[in-house]
Motif scaffolding. Structure first.
Motif, PDB file in Angstrom:
ATOM      1  N   GLU A  36      -9.487  19.292 -72.081  1.00 51.03           N
ATOM      2  CA  GLU A  36      -9.947  20.560 -71.533  1.00 51.03           C
ATOM      3  C   GLU A  36     -11.024  20.330 -70.469  1.00 51.03           C
ATOM      4  O   GLU A  36     -11.013  20.964 -69.412  1.00 51.03           O
ATOM      5  CB  GLU A  36     -10.510  21.440 -72.663  1.00 51.03           C
ATOM      6  CG  GLU A  36      -9.491  21.857 -73.707  1.00 51.03           C
ATOM      7  CD  GLU A  36      -8.476  22.831 -73.173  1.00 51.03           C
ATOM      8  OE1 GLU A  36      -8.768  23.491 -72.162  1.00 51.03           O
ATOM      9  OE2 GLU A  36      -7.380  22.930 -73.759  1.00 51.03           O
ATOM     10  N   THR A  38     -10.585  29.580 -73.417  1.00 51.71           N
ATOM     11  CA  THR A  38     -10.395  28.585 -72.360  1.00 51.71           C
ATOM     12  C   THR A  38      -8.928  28.340 -72.038  1.00 51.71           C
ATOM     13  O   THR A  38      -8.641  27.558 -71.153  1.00 51.71           O
ATOM     14  CB  THR A  38     -11.029  27.249 -72.785  1.00 51.71           C
ATOM     15  OG1 THR A  38     -10.357  26.757 -73.952  1.00 51.71           O
ATOM     16  CG2 THR A  38     -12.497  27.419 -73.078  1.00 51.71           C
ATOM     17  N   ARG A  39      -8.018  28.981 -72.775  1.00 51.87           N
ATOM     18  CA  ARG A  39      -6.608  28.726 -72.547  1.00 51.87           C
ATOM     19  C   ARG A  39      -5.958  29.896 -71.819  1.00 51.87           C
ATOM     20  O   ARG A  39      -6.375  31.048 -71.962  1.00 51.87           O
ATOM     21  CB  ARG A  39      -5.890  28.514 -73.880  1.00 51.87           C
ATOM     22  CG  ARG A  39      -6.219  27.158 -74.509  1.00 51.87           C
ATOM     23  CD  ARG A  39      -5.479  26.981 -75.805  1.00 51.87           C
ATOM     24  NE  ARG A  39      -5.589  25.629 -76.309  1.00 51.87           N
ATOM     25  CZ  ARG A  39      -5.099  25.227 -77.463  1.00 51.87           C
ATOM     26  NH1 ARG A  39      -4.488  26.083 -78.252  1.00 51.87           N
ATOM     27  NH2 ARG A  39      -5.235  23.972 -77.844  1.00 51.87           N
ATOM     28  N   PRO A  40      -4.877  29.621 -71.050  1.00 50.32           N
ATOM     29  CA  PRO A  40      -4.145  30.715 -70.421  1.00 50.32           C
ATOM     30  C   PRO A  40      -3.491  31.584 -71.482  1.00 50.32           C
ATOM     31  O   PRO A  40      -3.412  31.243 -72.644  1.00 50.32           O
ATOM     32  CB  PRO A  40      -3.094  29.981 -69.570  1.00 50.32           C
ATOM     33  CG  PRO A  40      -3.596  28.595 -69.446  1.00 50.32           C
ATOM     34  CD  PRO A  40      -4.381  28.308 -70.679  1.00 50.32           C
ATOM     35  N   PRO A  85       0.859  29.621 -77.281  1.00 51.05           N
ATOM     36  CA  PRO A  85      -0.246  29.170 -76.416  1.00 51.05           C
ATOM     37  C   PRO A  85      -0.150  27.708 -76.021  1.00 51.05           C
ATOM     38  O   PRO A  85      -0.498  27.354 -74.904  1.00 51.05           O
ATOM     39  CB  PRO A  85      -1.488  29.435 -77.278  1.00 51.05           C
ATOM     40  CG  PRO A  85      -1.070  30.494 -78.238  1.00 51.05           C
ATOM     41  CD  PRO A  85       0.379  30.263 -78.501  1.00 51.05           C
ATOM     42  N   GLU A  86       0.348  26.853 -76.927  1.00 50.69           N
ATOM     43  CA  GLU A  86       0.389  25.436 -76.583  1.00 50.69           C
ATOM     44  C   GLU A  86       1.375  25.145 -75.456  1.00 50.69           C
ATOM     45  O   GLU A  86       1.161  24.232 -74.645  1.00 50.69           O
ATOM     46  CB  GLU A  86       0.746  24.597 -77.815  1.00 50.69           C
ATOM     47  CG  GLU A  86       2.063  24.938 -78.482  1.00 50.69           C
ATOM     48  CD  GLU A  86       1.929  26.014 -79.534  1.00 50.69           C
ATOM     49  OE1 GLU A  86       2.873  26.190 -80.324  1.00 50.69           O
ATOM     50  OE2 GLU A  86       0.888  26.701 -79.548  1.00 50.69           O
ATOM     51  N   SER A 135       2.381  27.488 -72.937  1.00 51.83           N
ATOM     52  CA  SER A 135       1.852  28.034 -71.680  1.00 51.83           C
ATOM     53  C   SER A 135       0.666  27.205 -71.187  1.00 51.83           C
ATOM     54  O   SER A 135       0.518  26.982 -69.974  1.00 51.83           O
ATOM     55  CB  SER A 135       1.429  29.483 -71.891  1.00 51.83           C
ATOM     56  OG  SER A 135       0.430  29.590 -72.896  1.00 51.83           O
ATOM     57  N   THR A 136      -0.157  26.725 -72.112  1.00 49.47           N
ATOM     58  CA  THR A 136      -1.289  25.883 -71.710  1.00 49.47           C
ATOM     59  C   THR A 136      -0.807  24.575 -71.104  1.00 49.47           C
ATOM     60  O   THR A 136      -1.339  24.107 -70.092  1.00 49.47           O
ATOM     61  CB  THR A 136      -2.193  25.598 -72.924  1.00 49.47           C
ATOM     62  OG1 THR A 136      -2.692  26.823 -73.431  1.00 49.47           O
ATOM     63  CG2 THR A 136      -3.358  24.712 -72.525  1.00 49.47           C
ATOM     64  N   THR A 137       0.210  23.962 -71.710  1.00 50.79           N
ATOM     65  CA  THR A 137       0.723  22.688 -71.206  1.00 50.79           C
ATOM     66  C   THR A 137       1.304  22.845 -69.803  1.00 50.79           C
ATOM     67  O   THR A 137       1.056  22.025 -68.914  1.00 50.79           O
ATOM     68  CB  THR A 137       1.788  22.135 -72.165  1.00 50.79           C
ATOM     69  OG1 THR A 137       1.184  21.893 -73.442  1.00 50.79           O
ATOM     70  CG2 THR A 137       2.378  20.833 -71.633  1.00 50.79           C
ATOM     71  N   HIS A 152       0.560  25.174 -67.592  1.00 55.75           N
ATOM     72  CA  HIS A 152      -0.560  25.452 -66.683  1.00 55.75           C
ATOM     73  C   HIS A 152      -1.314  24.176 -66.352  1.00 55.75           C
ATOM     74  O   HIS A 152      -1.644  23.910 -65.183  1.00 55.75           O
ATOM     75  CB  HIS A 152      -1.485  26.481 -67.341  1.00 55.75           C
ATOM     76  CG  HIS A 152      -2.590  26.949 -66.444  1.00 55.75           C
ATOM     77  ND1 HIS A 152      -3.795  26.282 -66.342  1.00 55.75           N
ATOM     78  CD2 HIS A 152      -2.681  28.017 -65.606  1.00 55.75           C
ATOM     79  CE1 HIS A 152      -4.569  26.916 -65.487  1.00 55.75           C
ATOM     80  NE2 HIS A 152      -3.931  27.970 -65.027  1.00 55.75           N
ATOM     81  N   ARG A 153      -1.601  23.356 -67.373  1.00 53.77           N
ATOM     82  CA  ARG A 153      -2.354  22.126 -67.136  1.00 53.77           C
ATOM     83  C   ARG A 153      -1.552  21.127 -66.295  1.00 53.77           C
ATOM     84  O   ARG A 153      -2.110  20.404 -65.473  1.00 53.77           O
ATOM     85  CB  ARG A 153      -2.740  21.480 -68.472  1.00 53.77           C
ATOM     86  CG  ARG A 153      -3.642  22.342 -69.339  1.00 53.77           C
ATOM     87  CD  ARG A 153      -5.019  22.495 -68.717  1.00 53.77           C
ATOM     88  NE  ARG A 153      -5.877  23.275 -69.580  1.00 53.77           N
ATOM     89  CZ  ARG A 153      -6.185  24.543 -69.396  1.00 53.77           C
ATOM     90  NH1 ARG A 153      -5.700  25.192 -68.345  1.00 53.77           N
ATOM     91  NH2 ARG A 153      -6.966  25.186 -70.245  1.00 53.77           N
ATOM     92  N   ARG A 163      -0.018  15.941 -74.198  1.00 54.19           N
ATOM     93  CA  ARG A 163       0.295  17.349 -74.442  1.00 54.19           C
ATOM     94  C   ARG A 163       1.807  17.558 -74.560  1.00 54.19           C
ATOM     95  O   ARG A 163       2.287  18.218 -75.485  1.00 54.19           O
ATOM     96  CB  ARG A 163      -0.237  18.206 -73.284  1.00 54.19           C
ATOM     97  CG  ARG A 163      -1.741  18.394 -73.260  1.00 54.19           C
ATOM     98  CD  ARG A 163      -2.103  19.277 -72.070  1.00 54.19           C
ATOM     99  NE  ARG A 163      -3.535  19.417 -71.901  1.00 54.19           N
ATOM    100  CZ  ARG A 163      -4.285  20.328 -72.524  1.00 54.19           C
ATOM    101  NH1 ARG A 163      -3.708  21.155 -73.372  1.00 54.19           N
ATOM    102  NH2 ARG A 163      -5.575  20.398 -72.301  1.00 54.19           N
TER     103      ARG A 163
END
Length: 430
Positions: free
Chosen positions: A193, A261-263, A299-300, A302-304, A306-307, A395
Motif C-alpha cells: 500500500e 485506502t482501497r478503491p 475489493p481484492e 478491484s484493488t489489484t 487498480h494497483r 497480489r
C-alpha cells in the motif's frame, strides 16, 4: 474464578452449580460416614479444599494445592490415631482421592519443574494415606488392591498431565506461528500500500519537475502559462501524496481497516487514474470492456486491477520516453468470461541519443532494473521498480491468477499483464 463463572452462558452456570452441589453432597455424605462429628467436618473441609484447588486460577494454584495437600495429610495422620470405632467402614473419602489425583495431573500440566517436584510427591503420599483412614481390618485388602490402584492412578495422572502439557506447547507454537504469519502478511500489505500510494504521486512530482528543469536548461524560458500548469500538476500530485499518507497513517492506527485506502468495488477509478496520467502530458488510450462498467467486484480484485494500472503507469513515467504511446486494456477473456485480462503497454519510442544511453534503445532501463531477469521472471527487486512488480505479482497470484512483466516480443516497449479469475456474477449463478 468468579469472573470466569459470570462470563459463561446461563446454561453453563446452572450446570456448574448443579455439579458443585453434587460434589458437596458427596463430601458431606463421606464425612457423615465416619459417625463422628469432628471427622465428618474435617473430611468435608479437606475434600472441599482439594476440589477448589482444581478450579483455582493458575497464579494461585500452588498455594491452594499446597494447603489442600497439607490438610489431607494432617487428617490422614490424625485418623490413624483415632479409635477403630471412629473410622469409616465403607469409604475413606473417594471424592477427595479423585481430586488429589486430578490435582497431580494439573500440576504436571501447568507448573514449572521446580513446583512439580515440590507438589507431586506430597500429593502422591496424601492419595496413598487416604486408604489408611479405613479400619485396620481392611489393611490387607488395602495392600492387595488399594495401593496398586493408587499407584496406577498417580502414574496415569502424570502421563495425562504430560500429554496435556505437550498439547499446550504445540498449540502455543501454532498460535505464535499464526500470529507471526499474520504480522508478516500485514507488513507485506502495508509495504504494498505504501509503495502504491506514495511512489505513484511522488513520481509524478519528480517527472514534472524534471520536465521544467529540462526546458530551462536548454535555454528556452517556459511561458508563464506553462509554468503555472506545471506547478499546478506538482501541487495536485503533492496533495494526493499527502492524502495517501494520511490514509496510510489512519490504517496503521486502526489495523485491519483498509477500506479507506482501497478503491471501491468497481473499476471506475481506473478511468480517473488514466485521466490523471494523461493530464501530465502522456496520452493514454483506455479500453474497458462494456460488460465491466457497472459490474461490482470483491475489493481484492478491484484493488489489484487498480494497483496494476497505477504501478505500470508509474513505471512508464519513470522509464519510457516522453513520446511513448500507452494503452490500458481491461476486458473479459473472449473464450472464458470468468477470467479478467488486464494489460498496460507502451511502445517505448525514444527521441534522443542521451536518453537512449541512459535507458536503453527501447526507452526503458535494463530488465533487471525493472524487476525482472532476462527470461522475464521477477527478481528480488534490488533496483528501483522491482518491489512494485513483486508486489503486483503477489497480489495477482494470491487471487489464483497469472502475472507477467517484460519487454514486448518483436517490438519496442514494455508490457505488464495479468490474468485474474473472477467469482461468478449473480446473473450466472445457479
Amino acid at each position: 474464578m468468579i469472573h470466569a463463572f459470570r462470563s459463561r452462558s446461563r446454561t453453563h452456570q446452572v450446570l456448574l452449580v448443579l455439579a458443585g452441589v453434587l460434589v458437596l453432597a458427596l463430601l458431606v455424605a463421606e464425612g457423615l460416614n465416619t459417625g463422628f462429628a469432628p471427622t465428618a467436618a474435617a473430611t468435608t473441609v479437606t475434600g472441599g479444599l482439594c476440589v477448589v484447588a482444581l478450579f483455582a486460577p493458575p497464579v494461585r494454584f500452588p498455594l491452594v494445592a499446597g494447603c489442600a495437600v497439607a490438610a489431607s495429610l494432617a487428617l490422614s495422620v490424625t485418623e490413624l490415631r483415632l479409635p477403630q470405632t471412629l473410622r469409616p467402614e465403607n469409604t475413606p473419602g473417594m471424592t477427595e482421592l479423585c481430586a488429589l489425583l486430578l490435582m497431580i495431573a494439573r500440576t504436571v500440566r501447568l507448573q514449572p519443574l521446580l513446583r512439580i517436584t515440590a507438589l507431586l510427591p506430597p500429593a502422591s503420599v496424601a492419595a496413598g494415606l487416604l486408604l489408611l483412614r479405613l479400619p485396620e481390618t481392611e489393611f490387607d485388602r488395602v495392600k492387595t488392591y488399594g495401593v496398586p490402584a493408587v499407584l496406577f492412578g498417580v502414574v496415569l495422572m502424570v502421563v495425562l498431565g504430560l500429554y496435556l502439557r505437550l498439547l499446550d506447547t504445540l498449540r502455543d507454537r501454532e498460535r505464535k506461528a499464526a500470529e507471526q504469519d499474520a504480522r508478516q502478511a500485514e507488513r507485506l500489505e502495508q509495504a504494498r500500500e505504501l509503495h502504491d500510494f506514495v511512489a505513484h504521486h511522488v513520481t509524478a512530482i519528480v517527472a514534472q519537475a524534471k520536465a521544467a528543469r529540462y526546458v530551462t536548461s536548454v535555454g528556452q524560458a517556459p511561458a508563464p502559462a506553462d509554468l503555472d500548469q506545471a506547478f499546478a500538476g506538482i501541487e495536485e500530485a503533492g496533495s494526493q501524496a499527502m492524502d495517501s499518507m494520511r490514509s496510510m497513517v489512519s490504517m496503521l492506527r486502526t489495523p485491519g481497516d483498509l477500506a479507506a485506502t482501497r478503491p471501491g468495488g468497481n473499476l471506475t477509478r481506473v478511468g480517473d487514474l488514466v485521466k490523471s496520467f494523461s493530464a501530465a502530458g502522456r496520452p493514454v488510450r483506455l479500453t474497458l470492456d462494456p460488460r465491466l462498467a457497472e459490474r461490482s467486484f470483491p475489493p481484492e480484485i478491484s484493488t489489484t486491477v487498480h494497483r496494476l494500472v497505477q504501478e505500470s503507469l508509474t513505471n512508464i513515467r519513470k522509464y519510457a520516453a516522453p513520446a511513448a504511446h500507452v494503452t490500458v486494456d481491461i476486458r473479459l477473456r473472449a473464450d472464458d468470461p470468468g477470467r479478467l485480462d488486464v494489460s498496460v503497454t507502451d511502445d517505448g519510442q525514444t527521441t534522443g541519443t542521451a536518453h537512449r544511453t541512459r535507458t536503453g534503445t527501447s526507452g526503458h532501463p535494463p530488465a533487471a532494473q525493472r524487476g525482472v531477469d532476462a527470461t522475464g521472471q521477477l527478481t528480488p527487486g534490488q533496483q528501483r521498480g522491482g518491489y512494485g512488480l513483486i508486489g503486483l505479482a503477489e497480489r495477482v497470484e494470491s487471487l489464483g491468477g497469472h502475472f507477467t512483466a517484460g519487454p514486448r516480443p518483436g517490438c519496442n516497449g514494455w508490457e505488464v499483464a495479468a490474468d485474474i479469475p473472477l467469482p461468478p456474477s449473480p446473473a450466472n449463478r445457479p
